[in-house]
Design a protein around this motif. Structure first.
Motif, PDB file in Angstrom:
ATOM      1  N   THR A 162     -70.983  40.039   4.521  1.00  0.00           N
ATOM      2  CA  THR A 162     -72.357  39.794   4.239  1.00  0.00           C
ATOM      3  C   THR A 162     -72.579  38.461   3.990  1.00  0.00           C
ATOM      4  O   THR A 162     -74.105  38.490   4.341  1.00  0.00           O
ATOM      5  CB  THR A 162     -72.203  41.001   2.930  1.00  0.00           C
ATOM      6  OG1 THR A 162     -72.387  42.207   2.652  1.00  0.00           O
ATOM      7  CG2 THR A 162     -74.214  40.625   2.615  1.00  0.00           C
ATOM      8  N   ALA A 163     -72.181  37.697   3.806  1.00  0.00           N
ATOM      9  CA  ALA A 163     -72.310  36.529   3.129  1.00  0.00           C
ATOM     10  C   ALA A 163     -71.975  35.906   4.715  1.00  0.00           C
ATOM     11  O   ALA A 163     -73.140  35.149   5.354  1.00  0.00           O
ATOM     12  CB  ALA A 163     -71.269  35.708   3.244  1.00  0.00           C
ATOM     13  N   PHE A 164     -71.271  35.978   5.626  1.00  0.00           N
ATOM     14  CA  PHE A 164     -71.149  36.079   7.139  1.00  0.00           C
ATOM     15  C   PHE A 164     -72.246  36.210   8.288  1.00  0.00           C
ATOM     16  O   PHE A 164     -72.779  35.374   8.262  1.00  0.00           O
ATOM     17  CB  PHE A 164     -69.745  36.113   7.739  1.00  0.00           C
ATOM     18  CG  PHE A 164     -70.071  36.374   9.313  1.00  0.00           C
ATOM     19  CD1 PHE A 164     -69.791  35.302   9.903  1.00  0.00           C
ATOM     20  CD2 PHE A 164     -69.905  37.620   9.874  1.00  0.00           C
ATOM     21  CE1 PHE A 164     -69.937  34.947  11.181  1.00  0.00           C
ATOM     22  CE2 PHE A 164     -70.004  37.322  11.601  1.00  0.00           C
ATOM     23  CZ  PHE A 164     -69.968  35.891  11.814  1.00  0.00           C
ATOM     24  N   ALA A 165     -73.085  37.719   7.939  1.00  0.00           N
ATOM     25  CA  ALA A 165     -74.374  37.638   8.241  1.00  0.00           C
ATOM     26  C   ALA A 165     -75.571  36.612   7.951  1.00  0.00           C
ATOM     27  O   ALA A 165     -76.570  36.505   8.995  1.00  0.00           O
ATOM     28  CB  ALA A 165     -74.389  39.049   8.364  1.00  0.00           C
ATOM     29  N   ALA A 166     -75.100  36.091   6.523  1.00  0.00           N
ATOM     30  CA  ALA A 166     -76.708  35.605   6.297  1.00  0.00           C
ATOM     31  C   ALA A 166     -76.660  34.715   6.784  1.00  0.00           C
ATOM     32  O   ALA A 166     -77.154  33.841   7.221  1.00  0.00           O
ATOM     33  CB  ALA A 166     -76.275  35.180   4.291  1.00  0.00           C
TER      34      ALA A 166
END
Length: 288
Positions: A162-166
């Motif tokens: 999720t943090a990578f996508a953001a």
């Protein structure tokens, strides 16, 4: 300029710290030429004995397949997340003529190795190639800094998709493109984590994380990326990888279980592409 304190790297997981630090996976003979990937073996004759030339070509061809999937790169800014020794960055610079390539890796030893491996290019063309330390979840770059983000066989290590996508949606400019190549479970049925831990040491020791490919595609979409698509390329990865491994590993040993996991429809290798919407472009059903 991004505040380093705001984008500081999180603590590396122990398996990642060891594998890409003191153990130096890139020095192992199964990863020839300084690359660290399983290879894309399409077009390589697997009925003939494989040598180092074919092995290096397979790893280069994986990068070519990834880079070619996002269209022309001429005069664009490219970021590779999880660049290792930067061999893919050098290939991109050499064959695709981007304006700049930046390789980022979480491991400081890998960043140092990349700088050493490409010292001449860095000296000759410092404006076109550079390497930086940073995590997939905390990238030390400004918003919209890159036209294209690529990541080759690294996402299986990222603890927080999720943090990578953001962060991906943040550092890629509006209208920019994203492509990730990595291996994921084919679904979340049953206990895929336990199944893979029983087959493969890299999942048992925590180096690789068992997640379905939808864990990435859905987080990309939630982050606002569009045209998200995952394509299986396992038929061009697993048989060649297993044949290469057979030079050093007997059938029944754990590295040979990558092919077994693929054949049992537990694990597969995917190419995931996405775009950041251009300014003013509607996303999904917005406005309907």
């Amino acid at each position: 300029m991004v505040d380093d304190a705001q984008r500081a790297c999180p603590v590396m997981r122990p398996a990642v710290q060891e594998t890409y630090g003191p153990a130096d996976l890139s020095a192992h003979s199964i990863f020839a030429g300084g690359f660290i990937n399983f290879g894309y073996w399409h077009g390589i004759d697997l009925s003939q004995p494989l040598g180092q030339e074919e092995r290096i070509r397979s790893q280069e061809d994986l990068y070519r397949h990834v880079l070619g999937s996002v269209g022309p790169l001429k005069d664009l800014g490219v970021l590779e997340v999880g660049c290792g020794l930067g061999m893919g960055c050098a290939l991109a610079l050499r064959e695709y003529d981007p304006e700049q390539v930046v390789g980022m890796d979480i491991h400081p030893q890998q960043v140092r190795r990349a700088r050493d491996a490409h010292a001449e290019v860095l000296r000759r063309e410092p404006e076109r190639l550079r390497f930086a330390q940073g995590a997939a979840e905390h990238m030390p770059f400004a918003s919209g800094e890159f036209d294209v983000l690529v990541s080759v066989e690294a996402a299986q290590h990222f603890p927080d998709l999720t943090a990578f996508a953001a962060e991906t949606a943040r550092v890629v400019r509006p209208g920019g493109r994203v492509v990730v190549a990595s291996f994921f479970t084919v679904d979340d049925a049953g206990d895929r984590t336990s199944q893979l831990a029983g087959l493969l040491d890299t999942f048992a020791n925590g180096l690789d994380i068992a997640r379905p490919v939808t864990a990435l595609t859905e987080t990309f979409e939630a982050a606002g990326l569009t045209a998200v698509r995952a394509e299986s390329i396992g038929r061009y990865v697993w048989p060649g990888w297993d044949l290469w491994l057979s030079r050093q590993w007997a059938e029944g040993t754990w590295p040979r279980n990558f092919l077994r996991a693929y054949e049992q429809r537990i694990l597969d290798y995917y190419l995931i592409v996405a775009e950041r919407p251009a300014k003013g472009e509607r996303v999904g059903n917005e406005g309907e």
